[in-house]
Design an enzyme around this catalytic site. Structure first.
Site, PDB file in Angstrom:
ATOM      1  N   PRO A   2     -15.632 -13.121   6.079  1.00 41.45           N
ATOM      2  CA  PRO A   2     -17.030 -12.953   6.319  1.00 41.45           C
ATOM      3  C   PRO A   2     -17.685 -14.304   6.597  1.00 41.45           C
ATOM      4  O   PRO A   2     -17.621 -15.216   5.787  1.00 41.45           O
ATOM      5  CB  PRO A   2     -17.522 -12.375   5.001  1.00 41.45           C
ATOM      6  CG  PRO A   2     -16.311 -11.865   4.292  1.00 41.45           C
ATOM      7  CD  PRO A   2     -15.122 -12.348   5.025  1.00 41.45           C
ATOM      8  N   GLU A   3     -18.263 -14.415   7.747  1.00 35.56           N
ATOM      9  CA  GLU A   3     -19.088 -15.576   8.063  1.00 35.56           C
ATOM     10  C   GLU A   3     -20.529 -15.222   7.691  1.00 35.56           C
ATOM     11  O   GLU A   3     -20.771 -14.166   7.110  1.00 35.56           O
ATOM     12  CB  GLU A   3     -18.944 -15.918   9.559  1.00 35.56           C
ATOM     13  CG  GLU A   3     -17.477 -16.164   9.957  1.00 35.56           C
ATOM     14  CD  GLU A   3     -17.266 -16.486  11.420  1.00 35.56           C
ATOM     15  OE1 GLU A   3     -18.110 -17.158  12.015  1.00 35.56           O
ATOM     16  OE2 GLU A   3     -16.235 -16.066  11.972  1.00 35.56           O
ATOM     17  N   ARG A 108      -6.260 -10.458   0.179  1.00 34.22           N
ATOM     18  CA  ARG A 108      -5.480 -11.699   0.077  1.00 34.22           C
ATOM     19  C   ARG A 108      -5.758 -12.520  -1.174  1.00 34.22           C
ATOM     20  O   ARG A 108      -5.104 -13.544  -1.399  1.00 34.22           O
ATOM     21  CB  ARG A 108      -5.707 -12.547   1.336  1.00 34.22           C
ATOM     22  CG  ARG A 108      -5.091 -11.873   2.549  1.00 34.22           C
ATOM     23  CD  ARG A 108      -5.439 -12.592   3.830  1.00 34.22           C
ATOM     24  NE  ARG A 108      -4.854 -13.916   3.903  1.00 34.22           N
ATOM     25  CZ  ARG A 108      -4.990 -14.710   4.950  1.00 34.22           C
ATOM     26  NH1 ARG A 108      -5.694 -14.319   5.991  1.00 34.22           N
ATOM     27  NH2 ARG A 108      -4.433 -15.890   4.951  1.00 34.22           N
TER      28      ARG A 108
END
Length: 266
Positions: A2-3, A108
């Site tokens: 997510p940016e 992750r």
DNA sequence: AATGGGACCTGCGCGC
DNA sequence: TGCGCGCAGGTCCCAT
């Protein structure tokens, strides 16, 4: 991860859903994401607290609690939040007293959360540069001046300009017709101005579309953001440029995949 | 001082 | 079918 646009989408959604709800339980399925304090203290301090406000600083989410403490969450590459029922795959779930859950998902396990008295004193927060919206063209130009790294790497350096990651750096450079491997200091004044303008417009466009769901990212309802449909170069290797039809090329910069149009971008 | 490479993690798609 | 490899929205640490 997510940016900025994806994190802002999460912040806006949760601000409508969870403010002032009491946290009644904390379920930790994977303690690796909790960096401080120790797990027992983390749970003890959160239980019974209410979230009063949700802030965002670049890509970092900050939950302000009625106890005066802050829950600081960095989603890194694959973190996202899912609101509703309890999720089996959640690394951490926060249960509210109305039996709704806020689930921290992270395939992750690179993301992290910290419960602290303050967030402003965290070293990575202190080092964050302003977001593009908070910079004018002159400040942006000053940030590039004399830098020897490539313009694309520089856009992703959170200490120079914050909130931009691998997708939106590529998109803004395409819109500005600038090759990602150009040295930051080599940009003309006109290019610098255009890039600054396009950084802002692409981030705003992505927020309107609730972010890019190119992989694991979902909004807190579990829905995909629709910005991926509007991306112009990201992940389009070999496909025709939307402007000139030339095949998009992919290179590696600082170990990150980087797509651009060899004809449009100079 | 600043830059590049590897590490941190898991899981997917691809080629053999 | 199964395995190994490369790759994925981020950032930190370390060597140079």
């Amino acid at each position: 991860m997510p940016e900025l646009p994806e994190v802002e989408t999460i912040r806006r959604f949760l601000s409508r859903k969870i403010l002032n709800k009491k946290i009644s339980a904390i379920i930790v399925n994977d303690s690796r994401v909790i960096k401080e304090p120790a797990l027992r203290q983390f749970k003890k301090s959160l239980k019974g607290a209410r979230i009063q406000n949700i802030l965002r600083r670049a890509k970092v989410l900050v939950f302000e609690l009625d106890s005066g403490m802050y829950l600081v969450m960095h989603l890194r590459i694959a973190g996202w939040l899912l609101y509703g029922k309890k999720e089996k795959k959640a690394r951490v779930s926060f249960k509210f007293s109305d039996n709704f859950y806020l689930n921290y998902m992270d395939q992750r396990v690179l993301g992290e959360m910290r419960l602290r008295q303050d967030y402003r004193d965290l070293s990575f927060i202190k080092k964050l540069a302003p977001e593009p919206f908070a910079m004018d063209a002159q400040q942006f130009k000053d940030a590039l001046a004399g830098k020897k790294t490539t313009i694309k790497n520089l856009l992703m350096n959170q200490e120079v300009i914050s909130g931009i990651g691998n997708i939106y750096a590529q998109e803004a450079l395409f819109l500005s017709k600038i090759k990602p491997q150009r040295l930051a200091g080599s940009l003309s004044l006109a290019e610098t101005r255009l890039l600054h303008k396009n950084l802002i417009s692409v981030l705003k466009e992505a927020i309107r579309h609730k972010g890019s769901s190119v992989d694991t990212y979902r909004d807190p309802q579990g829905n995909k953001g629709t910005m991926a449909k509007h991306l112009r170069v990201y992940d389009r290797k070999g496909e025709p440029c939307y402007v000139c039809k030339e095949p998009i090329v992919k290179i590696s910069l600082a170990g990150r995949g980087t797509c651009f149009c060899p004809q449009c971008q100079k």
